[in-house]
Design an enzyme around this catalytic site. Sequence first.
Site, mmCIF file in Angstrom:
data_model
loop_
_atom_site.group_PDB
_atom_site.id
_atom_site.type_symbol
_atom_site.label_atom_id
_atom_site.label_comp_id
_atom_site.label_asym_id
_atom_site.label_seq_id
_atom_site.Cartn_x
_atom_site.Cartn_y
_atom_site.Cartn_z
ATOM 1 N N GLY A 1 0.816 -1.218 0.000
ATOM 2 C CA GLY A 1 0.000 0.000 0.000
ATOM 3 C C GLY A 1 0.842 1.257 0.000
ATOM 4 O O GLY A 1 0.400 2.315 0.474
ATOM 5 N N ILE A 2 2.050 1.177 -0.564
ATOM 6 C CA ILE A 2 2.960 2.336 -0.534
ATOM 7 C C ILE A 2 2.434 3.498 -1.375
ATOM 8 O O ILE A 2 2.805 4.650 -1.153
ATOM 9 C CB ILE A 2 4.382 1.920 -0.992
ATOM 10 C CG1 ILE A 2 5.403 3.005 -0.634
ATOM 11 C CG2 ILE A 2 4.417 1.595 -2.502
ATOM 12 C CD1 ILE A 2 6.848 2.571 -0.741
ATOM 13 N N THR A 3 1.541 3.204 -2.338
ATOM 14 C CA THR A 3 1.011 4.288 -3.175
ATOM 15 C C THR A 3 -0.180 4.995 -2.526
ATOM 16 O O THR A 3 -0.708 5.952 -3.087
ATOM 17 C CB THR A 3 0.574 3.743 -4.556
ATOM 18 O OG1 THR A 3 -0.396 2.710 -4.335
ATOM 19 C CG2 THR A 3 1.749 3.177 -5.337
ATOM 20 N N GLY A 4 -0.613 4.522 -1.372
ATOM 21 C CA GLY A 4 -1.762 5.124 -0.687
ATOM 22 C C GLY A 4 -1.330 6.284 0.212
ATOM 23 O O GLY A 4 -0.147 6.624 0.304
ATOM 24 N N GLN A 5 -2.329 6.879 0.873
ATOM 25 C CA GLN A 5 -2.043 8.018 1.765
ATOM 26 C C GLN A 5 -0.988 7.671 2.812
ATOM 27 O O GLN A 5 0.057 8.317 2.926
ATOM 28 C CB GLN A 5 -3.323 8.460 2.487
ATOM 29 C CG GLN A 5 -3.061 9.469 3.609
ATOM 30 C CD GLN A 5 -4.264 9.758 4.488
ATOM 31 O OE1 GLN A 5 -4.844 10.820 4.389
ATOM 32 N NE2 GLN A 5 -4.646 8.841 5.365
ATOM 33 N N ALA B 1 -5.028 -2.206 1.151
ATOM 34 C CA ALA B 1 -6.407 -2.654 1.374
ATOM 35 C C ALA B 1 -7.338 -1.957 0.412
ATOM 36 O O ALA B 1 -7.049 -0.859 -0.061
ATOM 37 C CB ALA B 1 -6.852 -2.330 2.804
ATOM 38 N N SER C 1 -9.893 0.111 0.835
ATOM 39 C CA SER C 1 -10.082 0.802 2.118
ATOM 40 C C SER C 1 -11.364 1.627 2.202
ATOM 41 O O SER C 1 -11.575 2.322 3.194
ATOM 42 C CB SER C 1 -8.868 1.697 2.393
ATOM 43 O OG SER C 1 -8.862 2.780 1.478
ATOM 44 N N THR D 1 -8.390 -1.113 12.211
ATOM 45 C CA THR D 1 -9.215 0.091 12.037
ATOM 46 C C THR D 1 -10.278 0.256 13.108
ATOM 47 O O THR D 1 -10.810 -0.739 13.633
ATOM 48 C CB THR D 1 -9.909 0.031 10.661
ATOM 49 O OG1 THR D 1 -10.964 0.991 10.624
ATOM 50 C CG2 THR D 1 -10.509 -1.335 10.357
ATOM 51 N N GLU E 1 -13.139 1.024 12.442
ATOM 52 C CA GLU E 1 -14.376 0.452 11.881
ATOM 53 C C GLU E 1 -14.737 -0.868 12.560
ATOM 54 O O GLU E 1 -15.880 -1.303 12.509
ATOM 55 C CB GLU E 1 -14.221 0.226 10.384
ATOM 56 C CG GLU E 1 -14.378 1.469 9.541
ATOM 57 C CD GLU E 1 -15.799 2.019 9.531
ATOM 58 O OE1 GLU E 1 -16.726 1.281 9.202
ATOM 59 O OE2 GLU E 1 -15.958 3.200 9.871
ATOM 60 N N TYR F 1 -16.104 -4.385 4.628
ATOM 61 C CA TYR F 1 -14.740 -3.922 4.903
ATOM 62 C C TYR F 1 -14.357 -4.246 6.349
ATOM 63 O O TYR F 1 -13.295 -4.835 6.611
ATOM 64 C CB TYR F 1 -14.655 -2.408 4.656
ATOM 65 C CG TYR F 1 -13.409 -1.745 5.209
ATOM 66 C CD1 TYR F 1 -12.192 -1.839 4.544
ATOM 67 C CD2 TYR F 1 -13.452 -1.025 6.405
ATOM 68 C CE1 TYR F 1 -11.040 -1.220 5.049
ATOM 69 C CE2 TYR F 1 -12.322 -0.410 6.916
ATOM 70 C CZ TYR F 1 -11.113 -0.510 6.236
ATOM 71 O OH TYR F 1 -9.991 0.094 6.752
ATOM 72 N N LYS G 1 -11.564 -6.810 7.849
ATOM 73 C CA LYS G 1 -10.499 -6.314 8.729
ATOM 74 C C LYS G 1 -10.539 -7.020 10.091
ATOM 75 O O LYS G 1 -9.525 -7.093 10.786
ATOM 76 C CB LYS G 1 -10.634 -4.798 8.909
ATOM 77 C CG LYS G 1 -10.173 -3.992 7.695
ATOM 78 C CD LYS G 1 -8.652 -3.882 7.635
ATOM 79 C CE LYS G 1 -8.181 -2.917 6.573
ATOM 80 N NZ LYS G 1 -6.719 -2.749 6.546
ATOM 81 N N ARG H 1 -5.152 12.503 1.279
ATOM 82 C CA ARG H 1 -6.291 11.597 1.473
ATOM 83 C C ARG H 1 -6.999 11.333 0.137
ATOM 84 O O ARG H 1 -7.159 12.249 -0.682
ATOM 85 C CB ARG H 1 -7.258 12.249 2.462
ATOM 86 C CG ARG H 1 -8.452 11.409 2.869
ATOM 87 C CD ARG H 1 -8.057 10.125 3.522
ATOM 88 N NE ARG H 1 -8.991 9.710 4.567
ATOM 89 C CZ ARG H 1 -9.247 8.435 4.861
ATOM 90 N NH1 ARG H 1 -8.642 7.453 4.212
ATOM 91 N NH2 ARG H 1 -10.071 8.142 5.849
#
Length: 383
Positions: free
Chosen positions: A9-13, A88, A90, A133, A135, A157, A161, A192
């Site tokens: 997930g390195i390309t995510g926020q 994820a 997400s 999370t 959640e 989701y 998780k 974000r």
Amino acid sequence: MSKVALITGITGQDGAYLAEFLLKKGYIVHGLKRRTSMFNTDRIDHLYQDPHIENRNLILHYGDLTDSMNLTRIIQETQPDEIYNLAAMSHVKVSFDTPEYTANADGIGTLRILEAVRLLGLTEKTRIYQASTSELYGLVQEVPQRETTPFYPRSPYAVAKMYAYWITVNYREAYKMHASNGILFNHESPLRGETFVTRKITRAVSKIVLGVQDNLFLGNLSAQRDWGHAKDYIKAMYLILQQDEPSDYVIATGITTTVRDFVKLAFAEAGVTVTFAGEGVDEKGIIASIDETKFIEKVGEKYLAGLKEQIGKAVVHVDPAYFRPTEVELLIGDPTKSKTRLGWEPEYDLQGLVEDMMKSDIKLMKKDDYLKEGGYRVMNYFE
Ligand code: NAP
Ligand code: G4F
């Protein structure tokens, strides 16, 4: 010897902020990136190193959480000291549309990583952080929520998780692995994703005050979230893996705010007062007044006349399309354990977060090319 980290997930926020943080600490960072038909590395382009450079400290690998063999090979090749499993699907609302894929990536994906580490004989070397999370608390059983609060997930989701949370605990207990869950409450930033509510709001409010958008449509305005800044939260991930013993931690601010109040704060950041009137799907956010000095400072004088014409008009509306089949109405975390055991202290409060996001989005939306193109894909956040 530099420590080696693998970030899924390195390309995510969070992946982008964490990669930058670990590189500054001298880590060699490997990142798992999906193959997509367009570039998906905007958030880490400022960190990118050409593959022809020798001794790179950021190396990207194509991969996917749904592909065990690929994950096992990458873990074998990189021999990481630390794995941060941030990848994820997400988005909570989208998980109702793609429940099976979400279970596969977010639930079984975590198992694939844990099992790869075990089968490769890396249980003593490799520490694992699992992106759990708030959640999980869903239909909350206790207020505020802490590590001991029972879970009651309310979306595909969150259910996926929940599997990931418990399989992480199970591998820790069964195989003595240094595997920990960070139970992170919502954290936001200029990076974000655009369809999460805070960023949707700051982007839309920026466009409204600049006169290039008329309306913002939202779902449940009364939902309450404990919002922090992603830059603070990735530091907690790092601290969790530096502990002698693995454990699970709530990371939160301890303050909760409604979506409605976040909208007001975003407009206020531009010097605009928005008031809400009406109820349910008929509720509207109306531009009540403008603090002209603040507007000129934050947005710019040339946009003032246009916005003054909007005073008295409704700009925020409810669209039930954004309601969820089952909603999480209230989240508020108790970060006592992370503060006392990790020494974690956030630098940003909600006001600072909104200021950071609005400043970035106003700048982004002002770009001439952004406006000309109708404003979707120009995102050089790090300028
Ligand atoms: P995000 O911006 O949506 O990033 C998700 C990352 O996962 C992206 O890099 C995405 O790749 C990647 N990804 C998605 N599906 C994948 C797959 N099947 N295989 C490999 N990579 C995949 O999420 P975030 O806000 O940074 O959150 C990071 C993690 O923390 C997620 O696991 C999220 O569920 C969890 N979390 C987030 C929050 C929060 O408030 N932000 C709170 C608690 C927990 P693409 O760029 O190609 O889409
Ligand atoms: O910003 P959201 O989509 O985030 P949500 O559902 O809380 O999930 C995020 O935080 C979780 C941590 O608690 C993460 F695990 C998860 O990966 C993700 O990062 O929605 C926040 C609230 C919800 O109650 C939603 O119903 O805002 C409400 N909302 C109201 N109108 C909206 C909208 N959410 C979205 N995305 N879009 C709307 O128009």
